[in-house]
Design a protein around this motif. Structure first.
Motif, PDB file in Angstrom:
ATOM      1  N   ARG A 104       0.833  -1.215   0.000  1.00 48.56           N
ATOM      2  CA  ARG A 104       0.000   0.000   0.000  1.00 48.56           C
ATOM      3  C   ARG A 104       0.867   1.266   0.000  1.00 48.56           C
ATOM      4  O   ARG A 104       0.418   2.340   0.388  1.00 48.56           O
ATOM      5  N   ALA A 105       2.099   1.140  -0.480  1.00 41.09           N
ATOM      6  CA  ALA A 105       3.065   2.248  -0.380  1.00 41.09           C
ATOM      7  C   ALA A 105       2.567   3.521  -1.055  1.00 41.09           C
ATOM      8  O   ALA A 105       2.704   4.626  -0.509  1.00 41.09           O
ATOM      9  N   ALA A 106       1.967   3.400  -2.241  1.00 44.48           N
ATOM     10  CA  ALA A 106       1.507   4.597  -2.966  1.00 44.48           C
ATOM     11  C   ALA A 106       0.381   5.292  -2.209  1.00 44.48           C
ATOM     12  O   ALA A 106       0.378   6.515  -2.045  1.00 44.48           O
ATOM     13  N   GLU A 107      -0.571   4.496  -1.741  1.00 39.03           N
ATOM     14  CA  GLU A 107      -1.700   5.036  -0.964  1.00 39.03           C
ATOM     15  C   GLU A 107      -1.204   5.748   0.296  1.00 39.03           C
ATOM     16  O   GLU A 107      -1.659   6.854   0.632  1.00 39.03           O
ATOM     17  N   LEU A 108      -0.255   5.135   0.987  1.00 40.69           N
ATOM     18  CA  LEU A 108       0.260   5.715   2.239  1.00 40.69           C
ATOM     19  C   LEU A 108       1.081   6.975   1.971  1.00 40.69           C
ATOM     20  O   LEU A 108       1.029   7.934   2.747  1.00 40.69           O
ATOM     21  N   ALA A 109       1.820   6.996   0.867  1.00 40.99           N
ATOM     22  CA  ALA A 109       2.614   8.189   0.526  1.00 40.99           C
ATOM     23  C   ALA A 109       1.696   9.386   0.280  1.00 40.99           C
ATOM     24  O   ALA A 109       1.986  10.507   0.723  1.00 40.99           O
ATOM     25  N   THR A 110       0.584   9.165  -0.425  1.00 37.69           N
ATOM     26  CA  THR A 110      -0.339  10.273  -0.677  1.00 37.69           C
ATOM     27  C   THR A 110      -1.022  10.704   0.619  1.00 37.69           C
ATOM     28  O   THR A 110      -1.300  11.885   0.814  1.00 37.69           O
ATOM     29  N   ALA A 111      -1.252   9.750   1.528  1.00 36.16           N
ATOM     30  CA  ALA A 111      -1.845  10.095   2.826  1.00 36.16           C
ATOM     31  C   ALA A 111      -0.902  10.966   3.648  1.00 36.16           C
ATOM     32  O   ALA A 111      -1.335  11.890   4.346  1.00 36.16           O
ATOM     33  N   VAL A 112       0.393  10.691   3.560  1.00 37.24           N
ATOM     34  CA  VAL A 112       1.405  11.508   4.254  1.00 37.24           C
ATOM     35  C   VAL A 112       1.351  12.940   3.722  1.00 37.24           C
ATOM     36  O   VAL A 112       1.384  13.911   4.488  1.00 37.24           O
ATOM     37  N   GLN A 113       1.223  13.082   2.423  1.00 38.24           N
ATOM     38  CA  GLN A 113       1.171  14.435   1.844  1.00 38.24           C
ATOM     39  C   GLN A 113      -0.097  15.174   2.266  1.00 38.24           C
ATOM     40  O   GLN A 113      -0.054  16.362   2.563  1.00 38.24           O
ATOM     41  N   ASP A 114      -1.208  14.452   2.303  1.00 38.60           N
ATOM     42  CA  ASP A 114      -2.457  15.076   2.762  1.00 38.60           C
ATOM     43  C   ASP A 114      -2.345  15.522   4.219  1.00 38.60           C
ATOM     44  O   ASP A 114      -2.906  16.558   4.599  1.00 38.60           O
ATOM     45  N   ALA A 115      -1.635  14.735   5.022  1.00 38.71           N
ATOM     46  CA  ALA A 115      -1.477  15.088   6.441  1.00 38.71           C
ATOM     47  C   ALA A 115      -0.830  16.460   6.579  1.00 38.71           C
ATOM     48  O   ALA A 115      -1.215  17.271   7.438  1.00 38.71           O
ATOM     49  N   PHE A 116       0.143  16.750   5.705  1.00 38.11           N
ATOM     50  CA  PHE A 116       0.817  18.052   5.752  1.00 38.11           C
ATOM     51  C   PHE A 116       0.021  19.122   5.021  1.00 38.11           C
ATOM     52  O   PHE A 116      -0.341  20.162   5.592  1.00 38.11           O
ATOM     53  N   TYR A 117      -0.270  18.886   3.746  1.00 40.74           N
ATOM     54  CA  TYR A 117      -0.826  19.941   2.891  1.00 40.74           C
ATOM     55  C   TYR A 117      -2.310  20.220   3.124  1.00 40.74           C
ATOM     56  O   TYR A 117      -2.788  21.289   2.769  1.00 40.74           O
ATOM     57  N   VAL A 118      -3.029  19.266   3.691  1.00 35.91           N
ATOM     58  CA  VAL A 118      -4.447  19.486   3.967  1.00 35.91           C
ATOM     59  C   VAL A 118      -4.691  19.692   5.463  1.00 35.91           C
ATOM     60  O   VAL A 118      -5.322  20.668   5.874  1.00 35.91           O
ATOM     61  N   ASP A 119      -4.121  18.785   6.281  1.00 38.58           N
ATOM     62  CA  ASP A 119      -4.402  18.814   7.722  1.00 38.58           C
ATOM     63  C   ASP A 119      -3.414  19.652   8.530  1.00 38.58           C
ATOM     64  O   ASP A 119      -3.598  19.832   9.737  1.00 38.58           O
ATOM     65  N   GLY A 120      -2.335  20.118   7.881  1.00 35.24           N
ATOM     66  CA  GLY A 120      -1.389  20.991   8.566  1.00 35.24           C
ATOM     67  C   GLY A 120      -0.604  20.317   9.671  1.00 35.24           C
ATOM     68  O   GLY A 120      -0.263  20.936  10.673  1.00 35.24           O
ATOM     69  N   LEU A 121      -0.288  19.027   9.496  1.00 34.87           N
ATOM     70  CA  LEU A 121       0.469  18.277  10.510  1.00 34.87           C
ATOM     71  C   LEU A 121       1.942  18.225  10.118  1.00 34.87           C
ATOM     72  O   LEU A 121       2.275  18.038   8.942  1.00 34.87           O
ATOM     73  N   SER A 122       2.811  18.361  11.099  1.00 32.80           N
ATOM     74  CA  SER A 122       4.249  18.258  10.852  1.00 32.80           C
ATOM     75  C   SER A 122       4.626  16.810  10.569  1.00 32.80           C
ATOM     76  O   SER A 122       4.195  15.894  11.276  1.00 32.80           O
ATOM     77  N   LEU A 123       5.452  16.607   9.560  1.00 30.53           N
ATOM     78  CA  LEU A 123       5.907  15.254   9.227  1.00 30.53           C
ATOM     79  C   LEU A 123       7.153  14.865  10.022  1.00 30.53           C
ATOM     80  O   LEU A 123       7.779  13.848   9.749  1.00 30.53           O
ATOM     81  N   SER A 124       7.476  15.687  11.021  1.00 33.79           N
ATOM     82  CA  SER A 124       8.573  15.345  11.938  1.00 33.79           C
ATOM     83  C   SER A 124       8.047  14.766  13.253  1.00 33.79           C
ATOM     84  O   SER A 124       8.838  14.353  14.097  1.00 33.79           O
ATOM     85  N   LYS A 131      -1.481   8.839  13.861  1.00 26.31           N
ATOM     86  CA  LYS A 131      -2.797   9.148  13.277  1.00 26.31           C
ATOM     87  C   LYS A 131      -2.947   8.489  11.902  1.00 26.31           C
ATOM     88  O   LYS A 131      -3.992   7.893  11.594  1.00 26.31           O
ATOM     89  N   LEU A 132      -1.917   8.603  11.067  1.00 21.82           N
ATOM     90  CA  LEU A 132      -1.971   8.010   9.727  1.00 21.82           C
ATOM     91  C   LEU A 132      -2.125   6.491   9.802  1.00 21.82           C
ATOM     92  O   LEU A 132      -2.886   5.897   9.031  1.00 21.82           O
ATOM     93  N   ALA A 133      -1.391   5.874  10.718  1.00 25.80           N
ATOM     94  CA  ALA A 133      -1.475   4.419  10.878  1.00 25.80           C
ATOM     95  C   ALA A 133      -2.882   4.008  11.306  1.00 25.80           C
ATOM     96  O   ALA A 133      -3.456   3.049  10.776  1.00 25.80           O
ATOM     97  N   GLN A 134      -3.445   4.742  12.263  1.00 21.46           N
ATOM     98  CA  GLN A 134      -4.800   4.439  12.732  1.00 21.46           C
ATOM     99  C   GLN A 134      -5.807   4.572  11.595  1.00 21.46           C
ATOM    100  O   GLN A 134      -6.681   3.716  11.417  1.00 21.46           O
ATOM    101  N   GLN A 135      -5.682   5.634  10.813  1.00 19.44           N
ATOM    102  CA  GLN A 135      -6.605   5.848   9.691  1.00 19.44           C
ATOM    103  C   GLN A 135      -6.489   4.733   8.650  1.00 19.44           C
ATOM    104  O   GLN A 135      -7.474   4.386   7.995  1.00 19.44           O
TER     105      GLN A 135
END
Length: 204
Positions: A104-124, A131-135
């Motif tokens: 599911r690498a592609a799906e998870l990579a896009t979810a990481v980007q949404d976490a930053f660019y949509v939800d405003g979460l730090s990727l550090s 949160k991403l894992a739970q979702q």
């Protein structure tokens, strides 16, 4: 043959490519997809976002061309210009998620980007990957532990090396890799139809 998506989680154009990537993956379910972090903001480029003065203008262009969303929470996160984009931390996070669900690498990579660019979460932050894992229905404790483990650092560095070996100089780059031959299917902006045409020419 496999697809190799070389991106950076903190790259706006990579975020803009997410919809295309999801569509390509859905059209070609039997084609393996590998996701590689490119390391855009590392070393001396790991500085407050205000030092990249073009961010807002670039994002507006990306949104216009691709339909990608840039959320209000993201705008608030970067508003004072102090936020530091650390691609090494983001690559560790991508590696931790990828390890839990390689298919599911592609799906998870896009979810990481949404976490930053949509939800405003730090990727550090470990909490972001929890949160991403739970979702995604993954073991959140395992993902956070993997993010914080030394192996994640090694995985990030291996990704950066692999991206360089593939000759990738800009993100995103989608490659078709067959044996030791790598062919670019997309660089920057492309539609799923564009990718399909290039794929068809390879398999004709």
């Amino acid at each position: 043959m496999k697809l190799v998506h070389v991106f950076d989680a903190y790259c706006g154009w990579s975020h803009g490519f997410s919809a295309t990537l999801r569509e390509v993956v859905s059209r070609h379910p039997s084609l393996p997809v590998e996701v590689v972090s490119g390391g855009l903001f590392t070393g001396p480029r790991r500085v407050p976002i205000r030092e990249f003065g073009h961010v807002q203008g670039a994002n507006a262009k990306i949104a216009e061309l691709t339909g990608a969303q840039f959320g209000e929470a993201y705008e608030q996160l970067i508003a004072d210009g102090a936020f530091v984009m650390d691609s090494e931390a983001a690559a560790r996070g991508v590696a931790a998620l990828r390890r839990s669900a390689p298919g599911r690498a592609a799906e998870l990579a896009t979810a990481v980007q949404d976490a930053f660019y949509v939800d405003g979460l730090s990727l550090s932050e470990p909490a972001t990957y929890r949160k991403l894992a739970q979702q995604a229905g993954l073991d959140a404790n395992a993902v956070v532990a993997a993010f914080e483990a030394p192996q994640a650092q090694a995985a990030a560095e291996a990704d950066f090396r692999y991206a360089a070996e593939l000759g990738v100089t800009g993100f995103p780059t989608l490659l078709a890799v067959d044996g030791d031959r790598a062919t670019a299917l997309a660089r920057g902006h492309a539609t799923a139809d564009d990718v399909d045409r290039r794929l068809a020419s390879l398999t004709a």
